[in-house]
Design an enzyme around this catalytic site. Sequence first.
Site, PDB file in Angstrom:
ATOM      1  N   ASN A 274      -3.886  -4.037  -4.386  1.00 33.98           N
ATOM      2  CA  ASN A 274      -3.862  -6.112  -4.428  1.00 33.98           C
ATOM      3  C   ASN A 274      -3.348  -6.145  -5.937  1.00 33.98           C
ATOM      4  O   ASN A 274      -2.793  -7.304  -6.649  1.00 33.98           O
ATOM      5  CB  ASN A 274      -4.678  -6.409  -3.809  1.00 33.98           C
ATOM      6  CG  ASN A 274      -4.939  -6.460  -2.545  1.00 33.98           C
ATOM      7  OD1 ASN A 274      -3.629  -5.798  -2.054  1.00 33.98           O
ATOM      8  ND2 ASN A 274      -6.280  -6.515  -1.990  1.00 33.98           N
TER       9      ASN A 274
ATOM     10  N   THR B 139       0.757  -1.378   0.258  1.00 34.56           N
ATOM     11  CA  THR B 139       0.078   0.234   0.464  1.00 34.56           C
ATOM     12  C   THR B 139       0.661   1.146  -0.093  1.00 34.56           C
ATOM     13  O   THR B 139       0.554   1.996  -0.844  1.00 34.56           O
ATOM     14  CB  THR B 139      -0.722   0.095   0.914  1.00 34.56           C
ATOM     15  OG1 THR B 139      -1.718  -1.211   1.347  1.00 34.56           O
ATOM     16  CG2 THR B 139      -2.155   0.814   1.445  1.00 34.56           C
TER      17      THR B 139
ATOM     18  N   SER C  43      47.821 -10.571  -4.671  1.00 31.75           N
ATOM     19  CA  SER C  43      47.759 -10.071  -3.361  1.00 31.75           C
ATOM     20  C   SER C  43      49.375  -8.980  -2.837  1.00 31.75           C
ATOM     21  O   SER C  43      49.766  -8.402  -3.938  1.00 31.75           O
ATOM     22  CB  SER C  43      49.193 -11.706  -2.977  1.00 31.75           C
ATOM     23  OG  SER C  43      49.203 -11.270  -1.841  1.00 31.75           O
TER      24      SER C  43
ATOM     25  N   SER D 102      -7.049  -0.989  -6.968  1.00 32.74           N
ATOM     26  CA  SER D 102      -6.595  -1.863  -5.694  1.00 32.74           C
ATOM     27  C   SER D 102      -5.200  -2.026  -5.584  1.00 32.74           C
ATOM     28  O   SER D 102      -4.484  -2.273  -6.968  1.00 32.74           O
ATOM     29  CB  SER D 102      -6.750  -3.005  -5.129  1.00 32.74           C
ATOM     30  OG  SER D 102      -6.346  -3.677  -4.023  1.00 32.74           O
TER      31      SER D 102
END
Length: 504
Positions: free
Chosen positions: A156, A114, A332, A154
Amino acid sequence: MVAQITDMKINSPAIERVEKDSLGQLQLPANALYGINVARSLANFPISGRSIASWPNFVRAFALVKQAAARANSEIGCLVEEQAHAIFNACEGIKAGKYDDHLVVDMLEGSGGTSTNMNFNEVIANIATKSLQQKLSRHGLPIHPNDHVNMGQSTNDVLPTAMKLAIYYEMENTAPALLKLADAFAKKREELSSDLRLGRTCLQDAQPMTYGQAFGGYEAVVRRHAQQLDILRKQFLTLPLGGTAIGTGFGSRPGYKLAVYRHLSCLLGVLVSPAADPFDAMQNMDTCARLSAELRNTANTLSKISNDFITLSSGPGGGIGEISLPEVQAGSSIMPGKVNPVIPMAVCQVAFAIAGNDTSISMACHQGMLEINHFEMVVCDRLLDSIRLLVSAATIFSNRCVEGLHANKAVSYEHLLASSALATALVPDLGYARVSSLVRQAKQEQRPFVQVAIEEGSISEHDVVKILNRSVQVDEGHVGDQNSNKSSSVEHGRIHDYEGYILQ
């Protein structure tokens, strides 16, 4: 910087705007294009430090959905043309990245999406309102975030729709990156098609093979992953849009769903369609889980190949040393001249990260409850991350490792003849037990198997060359992808060049 909220107030030198919702009111900076919903989210979810603007394709997809909705609602007579036009133009600016500083909700917000949806709704509404020469105020606002921008929608159905489209966009470069890597393997397959090496199983000596055959195998599996991912990508064009809150479509007007898919397809330039069952589309995220699993599988394959390279390039003095990788940086800070297989190691790390993402996605997908899954934001964030990681890993693996790799042919051939790799070829004539005895004798005497076999009269030096040629032939009747095994036979002359080594 996004203003921080303490005790429901925003710490800002220019607090000029007050907004209200059902929980009360808040003061916001005058120049903030987000509103009270987002302000509450900033207080509630200071979690990952990654805002929704971190994923441009997600922003683009969300804005496209809002544009399609505005046009659909205008078409069916629910929005006046001026409102729809203002919303559409606001989204154009959002797609262009002009308002990223106002898309501030955290990707791992816990509101079930939301907060994310409202961040877009509020920013779009305020951009549209300013374009109509109006002040930012919820009272009498000509473009309202809920009533107009979110009309017929929405969280959703909008959020999973935007998420799926964002994933579709993000996947655009995945197959091409993998195919470029496959092409790099194919080039090495052709280049090293006749060069022998020792095949190994369980890290022990097995049988002769060519580098071309090894790289053909790498090529084939990467092409297969690219194909599978491309198939899965297309499934993200089936959407839940129009289902509103739970799949019923309740809250949208007649004609909206048909119109919104038509407009969205037009805006995207590719056909999108609603799910056959809207309740299935709202509840389930198996498509995301399936894609995540294949991304993990692909990353694991690249990791396996990378480990092969790390192993075969080990040394150079104290390891296998059969291949050399491009030297891309010093290895290294204390051992001068040391160079490490940093690209393959990076690819392995990517595989670890994608595996972690897949675990998160799997957990989120099966934790949906009843009519929706409210963990879509973590699925979206982790899937987009996996896609980006895989593309980056495939790209550097191709450009900075595979293309510059070369085989140390003399070392490879020495290892091959020092092994018992030719033992299998003698079984038909001598029997398994007799050949096993010769292999054990060679190990005990710490001598190459072929030397012992020649001295025992089991084979001649000339026969070794014939066996090597025969051992690496591919039975064309059993090759699944013959393109991956081109030039798999060994040139007799090249092997013959090494014949003098056999009895050394």
